[in-house]
Design a protein around this motif. Structure first.
Motif, PDB file in Angstrom:
ATOM      1  N   HIS A   1       0.814  -1.216   0.000  1.00 20.67           N
ATOM      2  CA  HIS A   1       0.000   0.000   0.000  1.00 20.67           C
ATOM      3  C   HIS A   1       0.854   1.275   0.000  1.00 20.67           C
ATOM      4  O   HIS A   1       0.812   2.077   0.929  1.00 20.67           O
ATOM      5  N   PRO A   2       1.624   1.492  -1.079  1.00 22.09           N
ATOM      6  CA  PRO A   2       2.406   2.728  -1.190  1.00 22.09           C
ATOM      7  C   PRO A   2       1.483   3.902  -1.478  1.00 22.09           C
ATOM      8  O   PRO A   2       0.908   4.010  -2.552  1.00 22.09           O
ATOM      9  N   ARG A   3       1.332   4.769  -0.528  1.00 19.25           N
ATOM     10  CA  ARG A   3       0.383   5.870  -0.639  1.00 19.25           C
ATOM     11  C   ARG A   3       1.141   7.098  -1.145  1.00 19.25           C
ATOM     12  O   ARG A   3       1.507   7.206  -2.297  1.00 19.25           O
ATOM     13  N   ASN A   4       1.434   8.000  -0.272  1.00 23.59           N
ATOM     14  CA  ASN A   4       2.233   9.170  -0.620  1.00 23.59           C
ATOM     15  C   ASN A   4       3.720   8.797  -0.698  1.00 23.59           C
ATOM     16  O   ASN A   4       4.166   7.850  -0.063  1.00 23.59           O
ATOM     17  N   PHE A   5       4.480   9.541  -1.502  1.00 19.59           N
ATOM     18  CA  PHE A   5       5.932   9.396  -1.519  1.00 19.59           C
ATOM     19  C   PHE A   5       6.546  10.765  -1.746  1.00 19.59           C
ATOM     20  O   PHE A   5       5.853  11.721  -2.112  1.00 19.59           O
TER      21      PHE A   5
ATOM     22  N   CYS B   1       4.695   3.226   2.953  1.00 17.55           N
ATOM     23  CA  CYS B   1       3.985   1.957   2.748  1.00 17.55           C
ATOM     24  C   CYS B   1       3.051   1.741   3.940  1.00 17.55           C
ATOM     25  O   CYS B   1       3.449   1.172   4.968  1.00 17.55           O
ATOM     26  N   ARG B   2       1.829   2.176   3.797  1.00 11.08           N
ATOM     27  CA  ARG B   2       0.905   2.233   4.931  1.00 11.08           C
ATOM     28  C   ARG B   2       0.697   0.894   5.616  1.00 11.08           C
ATOM     29  O   ARG B   2       0.770   0.783   6.840  1.00 11.08           O
ATOM     30  N   ASP B   3       0.426  -0.142   4.838  1.00 10.95           N
ATOM     31  CA  ASP B   3       0.064  -1.428   5.430  1.00 10.95           C
ATOM     32  C   ASP B   3       1.258  -2.294   5.800  1.00 10.95           C
ATOM     33  O   ASP B   3       1.095  -3.373   6.370  1.00 10.95           O
ATOM     34  N   ASP B   4       2.468  -1.840   5.475  1.00 12.63           N
ATOM     35  CA  ASP B   4       3.685  -2.507   5.922  1.00 12.63           C
ATOM     36  C   ASP B   4       4.317  -1.781   7.109  1.00 12.63           C
ATOM     37  O   ASP B   4       5.370  -2.184   7.605  1.00 12.63           O
ATOM     38  N   ASN B   5       3.680  -0.669   7.523  1.00 14.35           N
ATOM     39  CA  ASN B   5       4.146   0.103   8.683  1.00 14.35           C
ATOM     40  C   ASN B   5       5.613   0.513   8.559  1.00 14.35           C
ATOM     41  O   ASN B   5       6.407   0.369   9.490  1.00 14.35           O
ATOM     42  N   LYS B   6       5.933   1.051   7.379  1.00 17.48           N
ATOM     43  CA  LYS B   6       7.314   1.497   7.175  1.00 17.48           C
ATOM     44  C   LYS B   6       7.385   2.513   6.036  1.00 17.48           C
ATOM     45  O   LYS B   6       6.503   2.590   5.176  1.00 17.48           O
ATOM     46  N   ILE B   7       8.460   3.305   6.088  1.00 16.33           N
ATOM     47  CA  ILE B   7       8.822   4.163   4.972  1.00 16.33           C
ATOM     48  C   ILE B   7      10.033   3.521   4.313  1.00 16.33           C
ATOM     49  O   ILE B   7      11.067   3.307   4.952  1.00 16.33           O
ATOM     50  N   GLN B   8       9.881   3.191   3.042  1.00 15.37           N
ATOM     51  CA  GLN B   8      10.939   2.530   2.298  1.00 15.37           C
ATOM     52  C   GLN B   8      11.816   3.593   1.646  1.00 15.37           C
ATOM     53  O   GLN B   8      11.316   4.548   1.044  1.00 15.37           O
TER      54      GLN B   8
END
Length: 381
Positions: free
Chosen positions: A325-329, A342-349
């Protein structure tokens, strides 16, 4: 309008309107992260030092806020504005005081997006926010409306000064306002309506107006697409001659020539590769050579396009898969890194960006934060 005047307007637009603050310089930036607090462990808004030369980061602080899903900075960088994305009466916008881009907060100011004597769902689920020296504007998705707030002399959030509702259904559709973008010369504001499949154009009264005077007026449909496309987010080319639109449901990126408040379609090109009907965000690299779009629900990732510098058209050159779920970047001001919430992975890649090819490489550096939804870069450390 004379060419020199257009150039001046473009410079003022870059300096006064803020969505991601990508013109800042320096190696260690302050980075603000908006999140969803409902149904997870997030406390609100997080701030970090992020080094745009080596990708290293450091958590600075967190401030409690309810569903601050989208953020923006004031023109002077001393205020942070956030939506409060609810639909049960808690919806609205916050302003927070900052000091030198650090998390030195005063008591936050909150203003509701619900106007007096409102219809049910008015102001519901504000999902996008922009600001300049005089006003803060929110796009309210479920409410299908727009809220305009005044700012005081210190740019603190004031009362709502205008509320625009799109209450007429056409062809069974209902408005879902998703994005608000000022035009390069500052005379207009473009608004995407995902529900009615169009982009509106408003005249914008950029100077402080007397009480009762409409800040946004003279609404026109600047661009309309076929049903089911779902226009979501817009961005402009570096020279302001082209607007780029990502359609959430249709998955296409649309290139639009822009001039004096008018849009003309130039190209439509498929961006989504998974058919997930969840395309989300769109940004151009600082050098203007590459455009990126995010896609969710199936084959989550970032589509990569090369931009023709003369025609403004796009050529797809790659697709980088991401977390869920990559939302904003956001892209760092120096162009070296692209960070994906990545909202549903609970992280910023954190991806390293090749400035020659536009390609992305996963650095395997992850910033762990619950339900991240928005990334905003502020000033240098």
């Amino acid at each position: 309008m004379m060419k020199i005047r257009s150039v001046i307007f473009g410079v003022l637009w870059m300096l006064s309107w803020h969505t991601f603050g990508q013109h800042w310089k320096g190696d260690s930036l302050t980075m603000f992260v908006g999140t969803y607090t409902e149904g997870g462990k997030s406390e609100g808004i997080y701030s970090y030092h992020f080094n745009q030369e080596d990708g290293k980061f450091e958590l600075l602080d967190v401030i409690a806020a309810g569903n601050p899903s989208f953020l923006t900075l004031s023109a002077d960088g001393n205020r942070l504005y956030a939506v409060s994305e609810y639909s049960d009466g808690r919806q609205g916008a916050y302003s927070f005081d900052l000091k030198d881009y650090r998390m030195v907060w005063s008591k936050p100011v909150f203003q509701s997006t619900v106007p007096k004597e409102a219809l049910p769902q008015a102001g519901a689920d504000p999902c996008h926010i922009v600001s300049d020296n005089n006003y803060v504007i929110t796009a309210n998705y479920t409410g299908g409306d727009i809220s305009v707030f005044g700012l005081d002399a210190e740019r603190r959030l004031g009362a709502e000064v205008q509320h625009i509702a799109f209450i007429e259904a056409s062809h069974g559709s209902v408005s879902h306002i998703h994005c608000i973008i000022p035009t390069p010369e500052g005379r207009y504001v473009l608004v995407t309506d995902l529900g009615k499949n169009c982009v509106y154009r408003f005249r914008y009264k950029e100077r402080k107006a007397p009480q009762g005077v409409k800040i946004l007026n003279d609404i026109k449909v600047a661009y309309r697409m076929s049903n089911g496309e779902g226009p979501r987010h817009l961005t402009f080319s570096k020279d302001g001659r082209y607007a780029y639109l990502i359609n959430e449901l249709g998955g296409e990126c649309v290139v639009l020539r822009y001039k004096n408040g008018k849009l003309k379609e130039v190209q439509r090109i498929m961006a989504d590769e998974g058919g997930g009907r969840g395309s989300a965000d769109i940004h151009i690299s600082p050098d203007g050579r590459f455009l990126y779009t995010s896609h969710r629900l199936k084959k989550d990732g970032i589509a990569i396009f090369a931009v023709d510098p003369k025609k403004g058209t796009l050529k797809k050159v790659g697709y980088q898969e991401t977390g869920v779920h990559p939302r904003n970047f956001a892209i760092t001001p120096n162009g070296k890194y692209l960070l994906v919430a990545c909202r549903d992975d609970n992280k910023i890649q954190v991806f390293r960006r090749d400035e020659t090819s536009g390609m992305l490489t996963d650095t395997l550096i992850n910033i762990n934060v619950d339900k991240p939804t928005c990334i905003v870069f502020g000033g240098k450390k």
